[in-house]
Scaffold this active site. Structure first.
Site, short mmCIF file in Angstrom:
data_model
loop_
_atom_site.label_atom_id
_atom_site.label_comp_id
_atom_site.label_asym_id
_atom_site.label_seq_id
_atom_site.Cartn_x
_atom_site.Cartn_y
_atom_site.Cartn_z
N GLY A 185 35.08 24.84 14.30
CA GLY A 185 36.45 24.51 13.96
C GLY A 185 37.22 25.63 13.31
O GLY A 185 38.41 25.84 13.59
N GLY B 70 31.53 20.65 16.90
CA GLY B 70 30.46 19.77 17.35
C GLY B 70 29.70 19.06 16.27
O GLY B 70 29.33 17.89 16.41
N HIS B 71 29.47 19.72 15.13
CA HIS B 71 28.60 19.11 14.12
C HIS B 71 29.29 17.99 13.33
O HIS B 71 28.66 17.34 12.50
CB HIS B 71 28.04 20.17 13.17
CG HIS B 71 29.01 20.72 12.18
ND1 HIS B 71 28.96 20.38 10.84
CD2 HIS B 71 30.03 21.58 12.30
CE1 HIS B 71 29.91 21.03 10.19
NE2 HIS B 71 30.58 21.76 11.06
N CYS C 258 33.75 23.15 2.26
CA CYS C 258 34.08 24.58 2.27
C CYS C 258 34.53 25.08 0.90
O CYS C 258 34.61 26.28 0.67
CB CYS C 258 35.17 24.86 3.30
SG CYS C 258 34.67 24.39 4.96
N ASN D 58 40.53 15.87 6.05
CA ASN D 58 39.09 15.90 5.84
C ASN D 58 38.67 15.37 4.48
O ASN D 58 37.50 15.01 4.29
CB ASN D 58 38.55 17.33 6.01
CG ASN D 58 39.29 18.33 5.14
OD1 ASN D 58 40.50 18.47 5.24
ND2 ASN D 58 38.56 19.03 4.29
#
Length: 396
Positions: A72, A201-202, A326, A152
């Protein structure tokens, strides 16, 4: 075995067994480089095309509009930097919001240092941008609007279709960071007027290190990684075939199970929210109550320090977070929580719990019971809480 309840699926998800199974042959049996011309290797190019088709079908896109990346963050960087460079002759103005992922915000800072101007839209207390403020921010030199599909941290889902429509009415490109949304909510790029979309994907039971960027045909965008002719000369580097197979299988699984899976997540999510609100005083649900990701529970607890709360939960086998993975090493409160109007002291006492299809009501009960115990202990140690209770008693 030590008890573990994993509630940090916004940070990463467990790779599904069927995804791992699909990937394995491409490490040891079908390991050829897709750019080689002999049949053994060239067959992998067809496999990659098949995975592209799966993802395109889910988005209502064309196969050639899907470009594989390392995740991403790369997709976000590519969308902003390469589009900014390609459209610099038209203008150097970009619009985004204050609650974007740092992959967007830090890329915007990078572009500002190179002569671009960025407008950061405010959000309301639920995390929504104001569509009228968006309209007012668009100028003759605006080249790109980048607003995330779903946040998020607090899970709020933006009115993406309306944002895309406004962008296209003014001839402006619309990019959305769909990292948290893809696999959790239905997305149709045409109906939603999306020109570019990032995914990883994760986040939906696929492997780490693989993502994609949807780029609408006709959008001018330059290469981000230079070298070979892979990804139709737009993204150099030998293709990560196992990863691409994995993200293709995970995307197919996410689409197939979405309705039933997210219904279960919503049920447990709402049950957990209800118990917390009824049984733990001085708490605040962050994010919109209905327009939120199916698996997102985010609360701020007054008179509680978030890091201590996480440590105590970890001792009970509960994995959660205070915000984005993050920024987990930062002592500063979440920029998202500050943007929705929380003061520093309340933002510091926040907890994000993101469920999976495996999370049960029994798990929720264990977590809420643990929260009640831990928060009571922490508040009893807080002089601020003691003063607050004394004042409350004096008023009554």
């Amino acid at each position: 075995m030590e008890k573990r309840i994993y509630l940090d699926n916004a940070a990463t998800t467990k790779t599904a067994p069927e995804v791992v199974e699909a990937m394995l042959p491409y490490f040891t049996e079908h390991y050829g480089n897709p750019s080689s011309i002999y049949g053994f290797a060239a067959a992998n190019k067809e496999v990659i095309t098949g995975c592209r088709e799966k993802i395109a079908g889910i988005l209502g896109a064309k196969t050639e509009e899907i470009y594989f990346t390392a995740g991403g963050s790369e997709s976000d960087n590519w969308a902003l930097v390469a589009a900014a460079e390609a459209y610099a002759a038209k203008g150097k103005h970009i619009i985004t919001s204050r609650i974007e992922h740092h992959a967007i915000l830090h890329t915007c800072e990078y572009l500002e240092k190179r002569g671009y101007e960025v407008t950061y839209l405010d959000v309301d207390e639920a995390g929504f941008i104001d569509l009228e403020q968006l309209r007012a921010a668009i100028r003759e030199d605006t080249i790109l609007i980048s607003i995330m599909f779903a946040n998020n941290e607090i899970g709020t889902i933006q009115p993406v279709e309306q944002i895309g429509q406004i962008a296209h009415e003014h001839g402006v490109l619309f990019h959305t960071d769909g990292v948290q949304a893809f696999g959790q909510v239905p997305i149709c790029v045409d109906e939603m007027h999306i020109d570019m979309l990032s995914a990883s994907g994760h986040k939906f039971n696929g492997p780490k290190g693989i993502g994609f960027l949807y780029i609408r045909k006709g959008v001018k965008i330059r290469s981000f990684i230079h070298g070979g002719a892979q990804e139709r000369k737009r993204r150099a580097g030998t293709e990560n075939v196992p990863g691409i197979v994995g993200i293709g299988a995970a995307a197919e699984r996410a689409a197939r199970t979405m309705e039933e899976r997210t219904a279960r997540e919503r049920e447990v999510r709402d049950y957990m929210i209800s118990r917390i609100e009824k049984e733990i005083p001085y708490c605040r649900l962050n994010g919109d109550r209905t327009m939120r990701l199916p698996n997102n529970v985010n609360f701020s607890f007054r008179f509680v320090e978030g890091e201590s709360l996480l440590i105590r939960l970890d001792r009970k086998g509960i994995c959660a977070s205070s915000g984005s993975a993050c920024t987990s090493g930062s002592l500063d409160p979440s920029h998202v929580l500050l943007a929705i109007g929380l003061p520093h002291e309340i933002a510091h006492g926040s907890l994000r719990m993101t469920l999976s299809e495996e999370t049960t009501k029994e798990d929720a009960d264990y977590v809420v019971d643990a929260l009640k115990e831990i928060i009571q202990i922490q508040r009893e140690m807080s002089p601020l809480y003691e003063d607050f209770i004394k004042k409350e008693k004096s008023r009554s």
